[in-house]
Design an enzyme around this catalytic site. Structure first.
Site, PDB file in Angstrom:
ATOM      1  N   ASP A  13       0.678  -1.226  -0.029  1.00  9.90           N
ATOM      2  CA  ASP A  13       0.158  -0.025  -0.231  1.00  9.90           C
ATOM      3  C   ASP A  13       0.904   1.743  -0.068  1.00  9.90           C
ATOM      4  O   ASP A  13       0.536   2.215   0.780  1.00  9.90           O
ATOM      5  CB  ASP A  13      -1.034  -0.107   1.369  1.00  9.90           C
ATOM      6  CG  ASP A  13      -2.455  -1.010   1.245  1.00  9.90           C
ATOM      7  OD1 ASP A  13      -2.320  -1.781   0.174  1.00  9.90           O
ATOM      8  OD2 ASP A  13      -2.060  -1.771   2.675  1.00  9.90           O
ATOM      9  N   HIS A  45      -4.766  -2.409  -5.509  1.00  7.56           N
ATOM     10  CA  HIS A  45      -4.033  -1.076  -6.178  1.00  7.56           C
ATOM     11  C   HIS A  45      -5.163  -0.075  -6.395  1.00  7.56           C
ATOM     12  O   HIS A  45      -6.572  -0.373  -7.474  1.00  7.56           O
ATOM     13  CB  HIS A  45      -3.229  -1.215  -7.675  1.00  7.56           C
ATOM     14  CG  HIS A  45      -2.071  -2.582  -7.520  1.00  7.56           C
ATOM     15  ND1 HIS A  45      -0.796  -2.214  -6.462  1.00  7.56           N
ATOM     16  CD2 HIS A  45      -1.877  -3.300  -8.189  1.00  7.56           C
ATOM     17  CE1 HIS A  45      -0.436  -2.423  -6.692  1.00  7.56           C
ATOM     18  NE2 HIS A  45      -1.164  -3.766  -7.238  1.00  7.56           N
TER      19      HIS A  45
HETATM   20  P1  GTP Z   1      -0.484  -2.903  -2.818  1.00 10.58           P
HETATM   21  O1  GTP Z   1      -0.887  -4.021  -4.107  1.00 10.58           O
HETATM   22  O2  GTP Z   1      -1.835  -3.472  -2.397  1.00 10.58           O
HETATM   23  O3  GTP Z   1       0.552  -3.106  -2.230  1.00 10.58           O
HETATM   24  O4  GTP Z   1      -1.159  -1.000  -3.025  1.00 10.58           O
HETATM   25  P2  GTP Z   1      -0.400   0.021  -3.784  1.00 10.58           P
HETATM   26  O5  GTP Z   1       1.104   0.124  -3.544  1.00 10.58           O
HETATM   27  O6  GTP Z   1      -0.950   0.263  -5.205  1.00 10.58           O
HETATM   28  O7  GTP Z   1      -1.781   1.137  -3.173  1.00 10.58           O
HETATM   29  P3  GTP Z   1      -2.936   1.316  -2.743  1.00 10.58           P
HETATM   30  O8  GTP Z   1      -2.947   2.143  -3.878  1.00 10.58           O
HETATM   31  O9  GTP Z   1      -3.606   0.287  -1.776  1.00 10.58           O
HETATM   32  O10 GTP Z   1      -2.736   2.347  -1.517  1.00 10.58           O
HETATM   33  C1  GTP Z   1      -2.344   3.902  -1.537  1.00 10.58           C
HETATM   34  C2  GTP Z   1      -3.033   4.796  -1.650  1.00 10.58           C
HETATM   35  O11 GTP Z   1      -2.859   6.126  -1.094  1.00 10.58           O
HETATM   36  C3  GTP Z   1      -4.473   4.734  -2.547  1.00 10.58           C
HETATM   37  O12 GTP Z   1      -5.389   5.013  -1.656  1.00 10.58           O
HETATM   38  C4  GTP Z   1      -3.541   6.059  -3.160  1.00 10.58           C
HETATM   39  O13 GTP Z   1      -4.721   6.339  -4.220  1.00 10.58           O
HETATM   40  C5  GTP Z   1      -2.957   7.242  -2.536  1.00 10.58           C
HETATM   41  N1  GTP Z   1      -1.607   7.199  -2.811  1.00 10.58           N
HETATM   42  C6  GTP Z   1      -0.881   6.859  -3.090  1.00 10.58           C
HETATM   43  N2  GTP Z   1       0.129   8.038  -3.862  1.00 10.58           N
HETATM   44  C7  GTP Z   1      -0.056   8.996  -2.539  1.00 10.58           C
HETATM   45  C8  GTP Z   1       0.329  10.506  -2.945  1.00 10.58           C
HETATM   46  O14 GTP Z   1       1.060  11.079  -3.686  1.00 10.58           O
HETATM   47  N3  GTP Z   1      -1.135  11.486  -2.142  1.00 10.58           N
HETATM   48  C9  GTP Z   1      -2.015  10.911  -0.913  1.00 10.58           C
HETATM   49  N4  GTP Z   1      -2.228  12.068  -1.179  1.00 10.58           N
HETATM   50  N5  GTP Z   1      -2.320   9.969  -1.821  1.00 10.58           N
HETATM   51  C10 GTP Z   1      -1.792   8.949  -2.692  1.00 10.58           C
HETATM   52  P1  IMP Z   2      -1.967 -12.931   2.400  1.00 10.74           P
HETATM   53  O1  IMP Z   2      -1.522 -12.245   1.212  1.00 10.74           O
HETATM   54  O2  IMP Z   2      -3.793 -12.666   2.034  1.00 10.74           O
HETATM   55  O3  IMP Z   2      -2.599 -13.903   2.698  1.00 10.74           O
HETATM   56  O4  IMP Z   2      -2.347 -12.092   3.874  1.00 10.74           O
HETATM   57  C1  IMP Z   2      -0.488 -11.719   4.218  1.00 10.74           C
HETATM   58  C2  IMP Z   2      -0.126 -10.419   4.797  1.00 10.74           C
HETATM   59  O5  IMP Z   2      -0.209  -9.833   4.341  1.00 10.74           O
HETATM   60  C3  IMP Z   2      -2.030  -9.371   5.908  1.00 10.74           C
HETATM   61  O6  IMP Z   2      -1.043  -9.067   6.750  1.00 10.74           O
HETATM   62  C4  IMP Z   2      -2.173  -9.074   4.560  1.00 10.74           C
HETATM   63  O7  IMP Z   2      -2.627  -7.764   5.158  1.00 10.74           O
HETATM   64  C5  IMP Z   2      -0.412  -8.542   3.907  1.00 10.74           C
HETATM   65  N1  IMP Z   2      -0.936  -8.334   2.571  1.00 10.74           N
HETATM   66  C6  IMP Z   2      -1.526  -8.896   1.914  1.00 10.74           C
HETATM   67  N2  IMP Z   2      -1.348  -8.304   0.303  1.00 10.74           N
HETATM   68  C7  IMP Z   2      -0.884  -7.199   0.284  1.00 10.74           C
HETATM   69  C8  IMP Z   2      -1.299  -6.176   0.097  1.00 10.74           C
HETATM   70  O8  IMP Z   2      -1.790  -5.524  -1.249  1.00 10.74           O
HETATM   71  N3  IMP Z   2      -0.791  -4.665   0.443  1.00 10.74           N
HETATM   72  C9  IMP Z   2      -1.248  -4.715   1.739  1.00 10.74           C
HETATM   73  N4  IMP Z   2      -1.021  -5.736   2.878  1.00 10.74           N
HETATM   74  C10 IMP Z   2      -0.941  -6.712   2.408  1.00 10.74           C
HETATM   75 MG    MG Z   3      -2.804  -1.642  -1.713  1.00  8.17          MG
END
Ligand code: GTP
Ligand code: IMP
Ligand code: MG
Length: 340
Positions: A13, A45
């Site tokens: 995230d 994402h």
């Molecule tokens: P995973 O694959 O689940 O680890 O996710 P991810 O790395 O793609 O990130 P995810 O979208 O779950 O969470 C990031 C959050 O931050 C989202 O709500 C985005 O819209 C937000 N976001 C990303 N970059 C920025 C930024 O520079 N500023 C702000 N305010 N929000 C951001």
């Molecule tokens: P699983 O991948 O669903 O087995 O979860 C194992 C651990 O990884 C848990 O703590 C989840 O919350 C974390 N996790 C898995 N995928 C993500 C992701 O995309 N973003 C943040 N945490 C994740």
């Molecule tokens: Mg995410």
């Protein structure tokens, strides 16, 4: 021709979705192919394009790149067919998106086990998306593959071969990772980790690209650290209380799970370890605007407040690397691209 791998540096995230959606429209790279690695639909994402917000679990975050010819999901990635087909409709990517014949398939029993098994649900605190139990079956060599599923027949392709042909044609490829370094089954905070390695090497293996083909590894950090999952996982260094997290405005809820993410300040030890585990060549930083709200939406480094600039420069000194991109808001356009 280049191959760029994008991976997360903390516990997921970090905003990889936003960085990828920005990079695919960056004229200096002109990526033609996006390939997704990572575990599967446990990822969430967020991609913000104009006023549209897409929450994606399976379709690559680079789906909206103007010059992208193909979106590929590698054989190391688990597929939940219903989630994938729904997202293909939502993103209007049918005809452009393909998954490998050998992607493993998640079924209802995997999801049920992920949601009810007390070790997974309570100890590990999994996302409940079925990925862990499906990977168990893959290791036992009993998991059905995408080639066994009639609904997927028209989107099947040999992903490693497609990538090989793209590279022979001098086309640039962006490889998307999911989850993040400290959730890796090998390198993370075991047992509070995901069901596979998710560092850059593993992401390349997921899609079938050899290490000698990689040009850049972009490691994405957020301006603070968050993690979801089991409360039994050890506390992060300097972890904030929920009250303090809310007071600072660092509140986040899991995209897949809806759970409040635990938060801590940016961690130099975790970041340094991620840099060497992934062989990072470039860094990206997101959410600078959350710790410096007055810098929201800024697009030039020079325009940042002196506090924000100082914060960034101090981190860069400690890490020994610069942030090539700095996110200042959720939209793909709210970003600073650093001059060399
Ligand atoms: P995973 O694959 O689940 O680890 O996710 P991810 O790395 O793609 O990130 P995810 O979208 O779950 O969470 C990031 C959050 O931050 C989202 O709500 C985005 O819209 C937000 N976001 C990303 N970059 C920025 C930024 O520079 N500023 C702000 N305010 N929000 C951001
Ligand atoms: P699983 O991948 O669903 O087995 O979860 C194992 C651990 O990884 C848990 O703590 C989840 O919350 C974390 N996790 C898995 N995928 C993500 C992701 O995309 N973003 C943040 N945490 C994740
Ligand atoms: Mg995410």
């Amino acid at each position: 021709m280049s191959v760029t791998v994008v991976v997360g540096g903390f516990f997921g995230d970090e905003g990889k979705g936003k960085i990828v959606s920005h990079l695919v429209n960056d004229k200096s790279h002109s990526y033609k192919i996006v390939a997704r690695g990572g575990v599967g639909p446990n990822a969430g994402h967020t991609v913000v394009i104009g006023d549209k917000v897409y929450k994606l679990r399976m379709v690559p975050s680079g789906f909206a790149g103007k010059n992208i010819e193909k979106l590929l999901i590698g054989p190391g990635v688990l597929i939940d067919p219903q989630v994938l087909l729904n997202e293909i409709q939502l993103t209007k990517t049918m005809g452009k998106i393909f998954c490998d014949y050998q992607c493993g398939i998640i079924n209802k029993a995997h999801i049920e086990k992920d949601k009810t098994n007390s070790h997974l649900k309570d100890q590990v605190g999994t996302s409940g998306s079925g990925t862990g139990p499906a990977n168990e079956d893959r290791v036992r060599r009993i998991l059905p593959l995408a080639c066994d599923i009639p609904e997927l027949q028209n989107i099947l392709i040999d992903v490693p071969l497609e990538l090989h042909k793209a590279l022979l044609d001098n086309k640039s490829v962006l490889v998307e990772g999911t989850q993040a370094t400290h959730l890796s089954l090998w390198h993370g905070t075991y047992p509070h980790v995901t069901s596979k390695d998710v560092t850059a090497s593993a992401i390349c293996s997921d899609v079938g690209i050899g290490p000698t083909n990689v040009t850049d590894v972009v490691l994405v950090f957020k301006a603070f650290v968050t993690r979801v999952g089991s409360l039994r996982a050890e506390k992060m260094e300097n972890q904030l209380t929920d009250e303090e997290t809310i007071k600072r405005g660092w509140v986040e809820y899991g995209t897949v799970t809806g759970r409040l993410r635990r938060a801590a300040p940016f961690s130099i030890p975790l970041a340094k370890r991620s840099i060497f585990l992934n062989g990072a060549t470039k860094l990206a930083l997101t959410k600078l605007d959350i710790i410096f709200p007055e810098d929201s939406g800024k697009k030039e480094f020079e325009d940042l407040s002196s506090q924000a600039k100082g914060w960034v420069i101090e981190k860069e000194k400690q890490l020994g690397m610069k942030f090539s991109w700095i996110g200042t808001g959720p939209a793909d356009s709210e970003i600073i691209t650093r001059k060399k």
